[in-house]
Design a protein around this motif. Sequence first.
Motif, mmCIF file in Angstrom:
data_model
loop_
_atom_site.group_PDB
_atom_site.id
_atom_site.type_symbol
_atom_site.label_atom_id
_atom_site.label_comp_id
_atom_site.label_asym_id
_atom_site.label_seq_id
_atom_site.Cartn_x
_atom_site.Cartn_y
_atom_site.Cartn_z
ATOM 1 N N VAL A 1 0.138 -1.308 0.124
ATOM 2 C CA VAL A 1 -0.006 -0.377 -0.098
ATOM 3 C C VAL A 1 0.676 1.224 0.200
ATOM 4 O O VAL A 1 0.767 2.299 -0.649
ATOM 5 C CB VAL A 1 -0.770 0.673 1.097
ATOM 6 C CG1 VAL A 1 -1.594 1.301 1.279
ATOM 7 C CG2 VAL A 1 -1.319 -0.937 1.169
ATOM 8 N N GLN A 2 2.146 1.010 0.795
ATOM 9 C CA GLN A 2 2.774 2.425 1.335
ATOM 10 C C GLN A 2 3.291 2.391 -0.484
ATOM 11 O O GLN A 2 3.310 3.538 -1.063
ATOM 12 C CB GLN A 2 3.908 2.151 2.150
ATOM 13 C CG GLN A 2 5.172 3.356 2.438
ATOM 14 C CD GLN A 2 5.694 3.657 1.757
ATOM 15 O OE1 GLN A 2 6.304 2.254 0.726
ATOM 16 N NE2 GLN A 2 6.410 4.656 1.450
ATOM 17 N N ARG A 3 3.900 1.602 -1.103
ATOM 18 C CA ARG A 3 4.522 1.481 -1.884
ATOM 19 C C ARG A 3 4.070 2.477 -3.304
ATOM 20 O O ARG A 3 3.921 2.854 -4.355
ATOM 21 C CB ARG A 3 5.523 0.306 -2.557
ATOM 22 C CG ARG A 3 6.582 0.598 -4.151
ATOM 23 C CD ARG A 3 6.949 -0.708 -4.204
ATOM 24 N NE ARG A 3 6.109 -1.879 -4.674
ATOM 25 C CZ ARG A 3 6.062 -3.112 -4.406
ATOM 26 N NH1 ARG A 3 6.293 -3.125 -2.750
ATOM 27 N NH2 ARG A 3 5.007 -3.674 -4.374
ATOM 28 N N GLY B 1 9.094 -9.205 6.969
ATOM 29 C CA GLY B 1 10.342 -8.490 6.859
ATOM 30 C C GLY B 1 9.903 -6.945 6.254
ATOM 31 O O GLY B 1 10.611 -5.969 6.473
ATOM 32 N N MET B 2 9.080 -7.445 5.770
ATOM 33 C CA MET B 2 7.886 -6.605 4.423
ATOM 34 C C MET B 2 7.530 -5.283 5.312
ATOM 35 O O MET B 2 8.132 -4.482 5.283
ATOM 36 C CB MET B 2 7.409 -6.850 3.248
ATOM 37 C CG MET B 2 7.697 -7.548 2.116
ATOM 38 S SD MET B 2 6.922 -8.062 1.118
ATOM 39 C CE MET B 2 6.195 -6.629 0.499
ATOM 40 N N ILE B 3 6.844 -5.805 6.763
ATOM 41 C CA ILE B 3 6.453 -4.614 7.206
ATOM 42 C C ILE B 3 7.568 -3.752 7.585
ATOM 43 O O ILE B 3 7.200 -3.346 7.906
ATOM 44 C CB ILE B 3 5.142 -5.606 8.065
ATOM 45 C CG1 ILE B 3 4.089 -6.132 7.718
ATOM 46 C CG2 ILE B 3 4.975 -4.909 9.557
ATOM 47 C CD1 ILE B 3 3.191 -6.723 8.142
ATOM 48 N N GLY C 1 7.974 -0.469 8.191
ATOM 49 C CA GLY C 1 7.966 0.656 9.166
ATOM 50 C C GLY C 1 9.527 1.693 9.043
ATOM 51 O O GLY C 1 9.230 3.358 9.600
ATOM 52 N N ILE C 2 10.514 0.981 8.717
ATOM 53 C CA ILE C 2 11.729 1.798 8.673
ATOM 54 C C ILE C 2 11.369 3.275 7.677
ATOM 55 O O ILE C 2 12.216 3.885 7.868
ATOM 56 C CB ILE C 2 12.563 0.487 8.358
ATOM 57 C CG1 ILE C 2 12.684 0.037 10.358
ATOM 58 C CG2 ILE C 2 14.026 1.938 8.120
ATOM 59 C CD1 ILE C 2 14.253 -1.190 9.492
ATOM 60 N N PHE D 1 5.874 6.042 21.596
ATOM 61 C CA PHE D 1 5.206 5.683 21.591
ATOM 62 C C PHE D 1 4.917 4.436 21.142
ATOM 63 O O PHE D 1 4.043 3.169 21.342
ATOM 64 C CB PHE D 1 4.080 6.806 21.213
ATOM 65 C CG PHE D 1 3.578 7.402 22.416
ATOM 66 C CD1 PHE D 1 2.679 6.766 23.227
ATOM 67 C CD2 PHE D 1 3.886 8.963 22.403
ATOM 68 C CE1 PHE D 1 1.700 7.437 24.047
ATOM 69 C CE2 PHE D 1 2.498 9.811 23.237
ATOM 70 C CZ PHE D 1 2.237 9.454 24.586
ATOM 71 N N ALA D 2 5.907 4.460 19.701
ATOM 72 C CA ALA D 2 6.574 3.059 18.635
ATOM 73 C C ALA D 2 6.064 2.186 20.190
ATOM 74 O O ALA D 2 6.473 1.462 19.804
ATOM 75 C CB ALA D 2 6.703 3.546 18.064
#
Length: 198
Positions: free
Chosen positions: A40-42, A132-134, A138-139, A158-159
Amino acid sequence: MPEPEPATEAAPASPRSRRELFTAFTWLALQGFGGVLAVVQRELVEKRQWLTREQFVEDWAVAQIMPGPNVVNLAMMIGGRHFGLSGALVAVAGMLLAPLALLLVMAVLYTQLAHAPAVQGALRGMGAVAAGMIAATGIKLVAALRNNAMGMGACLAFAAASFAGVGLLRWPLAWVLLALGPLACGWAWRRLAARSTA
């Protein structure tokens, strides 16, 4: 008194039609086996540029606290933002129709092959790939927190607290959200109020 700056700048592009919205979310859904966050992000931020990184982080946070699947909530929000109710329905249909048909076919096949060692090994491998993709996504999105109203330090705190609660202490996600959510909202409200009076 100076005008407050907008929290996020506008996205460079937007869907041109409901058909484009439908095909984009259908394509996105068909890529999302084992977790769709990275896809989704990509797709929405990097390729189509319908959202900036900051908008994605904010919209994804809202999608996570709404009932239902996160990505369906996000599709509904984006479709509704550009084309109203019909856009929301078209985006959700794009997310659900083709994957549902594919899932039904795969369910029939899985019942025939579930006990094969190769199938079980493939499923374990896909779980590792999805994790790994998630993590990589996140990074990649950490940089968007620089513009967050709470500040980078508070976001990371908070994370870390969320990870400790869910990942290490094995508390239910709902309890972690109920505990940390109001604290984060209160801190953001305080920072925004201080910014508007400055």
